[in-house]
Design a protein around this motif. Sequence first.
Motif, mmCIF file in Angstrom:
data_model
loop_
_atom_site.group_PDB
_atom_site.id
_atom_site.type_symbol
_atom_site.label_atom_id
_atom_site.label_comp_id
_atom_site.label_asym_id
_atom_site.label_seq_id
_atom_site.Cartn_x
_atom_site.Cartn_y
_atom_site.Cartn_z
ATOM 1 N N GLU A 141 35.042 51.768 38.021
ATOM 2 C CA GLU A 141 34.635 50.564 38.442
ATOM 3 C C GLU A 141 35.625 49.706 39.098
ATOM 4 O O GLU A 141 35.556 48.597 39.859
ATOM 5 C CB GLU A 141 33.994 49.789 37.351
ATOM 6 N N HIS A 142 37.093 50.029 39.106
ATOM 7 C CA HIS A 142 38.071 49.199 39.613
ATOM 8 C C HIS A 142 38.765 49.797 40.762
ATOM 9 O O HIS A 142 39.587 49.383 41.282
ATOM 10 C CB HIS A 142 39.189 49.067 38.662
ATOM 11 N N ARG A 143 38.006 51.034 41.281
ATOM 12 C CA ARG A 143 38.539 51.400 42.517
ATOM 13 C C ARG A 143 38.184 51.004 43.874
ATOM 14 O O ARG A 143 38.521 51.269 45.020
ATOM 15 C CB ARG A 143 38.155 52.976 42.555
ATOM 16 N N VAL B 215 39.951 47.009 49.587
ATOM 17 C CA VAL B 215 40.713 48.292 49.079
ATOM 18 C C VAL B 215 39.720 49.043 48.251
ATOM 19 O O VAL B 215 39.323 48.914 47.188
ATOM 20 C CB VAL B 215 42.043 47.912 48.064
ATOM 21 N N CYS B 216 39.589 50.324 48.789
ATOM 22 C CA CYS B 216 38.418 51.264 48.283
ATOM 23 C C CYS B 216 38.969 52.688 48.274
ATOM 24 O O CYS B 216 39.209 53.205 49.503
ATOM 25 C CB CYS B 216 37.162 51.077 49.199
ATOM 26 N N LYS C 287 46.761 51.109 35.208
ATOM 27 C CA LYS C 287 45.076 50.929 35.479
ATOM 28 C C LYS C 287 44.644 49.893 36.632
ATOM 29 O O LYS C 287 43.557 49.775 37.010
ATOM 30 C CB LYS C 287 44.560 50.226 34.219
ATOM 31 N N VAL C 288 45.631 49.250 37.148
ATOM 32 C CA VAL C 288 45.457 48.376 38.220
ATOM 33 C C VAL C 288 45.370 49.160 39.558
ATOM 34 O O VAL C 288 46.361 49.721 39.927
ATOM 35 C CB VAL C 288 46.254 47.046 38.323
ATOM 36 N N GLY D 106 39.017 39.917 33.051
ATOM 37 C CA GLY D 106 37.717 40.015 33.870
ATOM 38 C C GLY D 106 37.858 39.868 35.495
ATOM 39 O O GLY D 106 36.674 40.029 36.023
ATOM 40 N N TYR D 107 39.031 39.711 36.014
ATOM 41 C CA TYR D 107 39.136 39.445 37.403
ATOM 42 C C TYR D 107 39.191 40.747 38.092
ATOM 43 O O TYR D 107 39.785 41.661 37.473
ATOM 44 C CB TYR D 107 40.306 38.566 37.609
ATOM 45 N N ARG D 108 38.892 40.733 39.367
ATOM 46 C CA ARG D 108 38.949 41.875 40.197
ATOM 47 C C ARG D 108 40.275 41.839 40.799
ATOM 48 O O ARG D 108 40.338 40.644 41.474
ATOM 49 C CB ARG D 108 37.925 42.270 41.020
ATOM 50 N N VAL D 109 40.968 42.601 40.584
ATOM 51 C CA VAL D 109 42.634 42.708 40.996
ATOM 52 C C VAL D 109 43.120 43.823 41.624
ATOM 53 O O VAL D 109 42.664 45.221 41.049
ATOM 54 C CB VAL D 109 43.535 42.280 39.881
#
Length: 612
Positions: free
Chosen positions: A447-449, A553-554, A525-526, A508-511
């Motif tokens: 979910e962070h990628r 960034v994907c 993890k970031v 909870g921020y998208r970083v």
Amino acid sequence: MPAINETVAKVTDRVIRRSKEGRARYLDLIERQRDEGVHRPNLSCGNLAHGFAASGEDKATIRGGHAMNIGIVTAFNDMLSAHQPYGRYPEQIKIAARERGATAQVAGGVPAMCDGVTQGQDSMELSLFSRDVIAMSASVGLSHGMFEGALLLGICDKIVPGLLIGTLRFGHLPTILVPAGPMPSGLANKEKIRVRQLYAEGKVGREELLEAESASYHGAGTCTFYGTANSNQMMMEMMGLHMPGSSFVNPGAKLRQELTRAATHRITEIGWAKDGKENEDYRPLGLCVDEKSIVNAIVGLLATGGSTNHVIHIPAIARAAGITVDWDDMDALSRVVPLIASVYPNGAGDINYFHAAGGMPYVIRELIGAGLAHPDIMTIYGASLMDGAQEPFMEDDALVWKPAAEASHDDTLLKPVTDPFQPDGGMVLLHGNLGRATMKISAVKDEHRTIEAPCRVFDTQNAVGEAFKAGELDRDVVVVVRFQGPAANGMPELHKLTPPLGVLQDRGYRVALVTDGRMSGASGKVPAAIHSSPEAWHDGPLGKLRDGDVVRVCAHEGTLQALVDDAEWAARKQAPAPAEQWGTGRELFAMMRRHSDPAEMGGSAMLKEAGL
């Protein structure tokens, strides 16, 4: 043996074709060096007398010229935990060499710089180019022509690549890399991360942080997380350049000492000549390191979620052997190589637990069994890489090897290829109007990628820390740190950013991080798009970004894109580069910065200027 995976075969064939001319020149070089180069029989009496003057009990053997003399190149220093054990190795090696009628001398020392000590400091700007210095230092030691084989004592980040690059220019010599092993496990990794992030938030003080760090890094040996140092050891096993299963045996153990002894004995068996005749088992380094072994190193890196630094180091090592690989090769392999190891920072357990679960013998057997690694390479020990799928033990005070475990002893750390942690490898190639970059995804949750958010642009990592403390980054944000490439400031690792960015993600921020610098073998993890090329110093696209530009960034799509109108983007001017900083010896490396290659070619000035 199963057939090689179609993609692995295609990538290997592509590397072979691309490298045809360079490899031919290299093989011609090492053949000429073997036949016509500087060797003990060709030295003048004065040369030779200088070379054995202080050799004590070995003097007569070296003078006689009938037995192998082993050159030891050592990265020993007793300030760094990983290299401190090497202090006693030369004497152990000399004794083991005498057991086989051979001799050994320390050919030279190389610097061993620790990114753990210099992380976030000005001196980190010397780090990447220390690899060139190490390579040149190894070359100086071996240039005396006193040696018929080499043992390389090095373990950490730039040291192993530098030792290999330098020694490959003496590729006619049989060469074995001799590890020292990781320190025993200390403070649990989750607790270490927790304290680091509390410190970043100002919730604990320096004393509490130092106590946690001291409990993590507490004795002799390599750091236990799966960073660049331990990824180096994995690669040496995947390339067949270590004694089987020797990477992760702790310092001070009887088994560790016996493995060093075994490496010394083995080097005496694989020289050019034996008993005055040409040796049928001659195994020079330049033939051990070929296109297939380089592909094996990449496959191992992807299968185990290894260090991001190796997307720079592998191309540089390959170039020293006349081989050309690039990030497209790595990306293609990543699509078919499954992730079968989960070692901190990708998982909870450290390298000691990985080793206990089956370690590298298990990994080698699984990858060969699935057709993902080339077994048919020249190793330093056996008929094929499959002979490396063995684990060393002590039985009745003797060293023995046993076949790799049939099943993982801990499936939270190691899994079979048929049931991996994820179906593809630990890294992806990103590209778009912000250039080409790499991302380590093995520790990043799905979910962070993909992150799409306004960016905040910085020219130094210290400025990021200041903005974090001021609360300016408490939002969805893509943090951009530019002018961090090889030409700008030597491409330091930016691992200092990991705790604050981790805190933002936990809030909870998208970083995400985007940079033309390096991150680390400890990348976590970031999501981090790193090594962005061309770098901002060379008018790369990060120099066009402005605060507030939306950046995507994907990892799923392989995208690194500024969502800015094409016409506006084309019209934008580059931001001015910051002034160069002096002090801590940085000015002495100005020539290397100015002449360095792009990250994708290895970020080396030495290789570029040598025409390799």
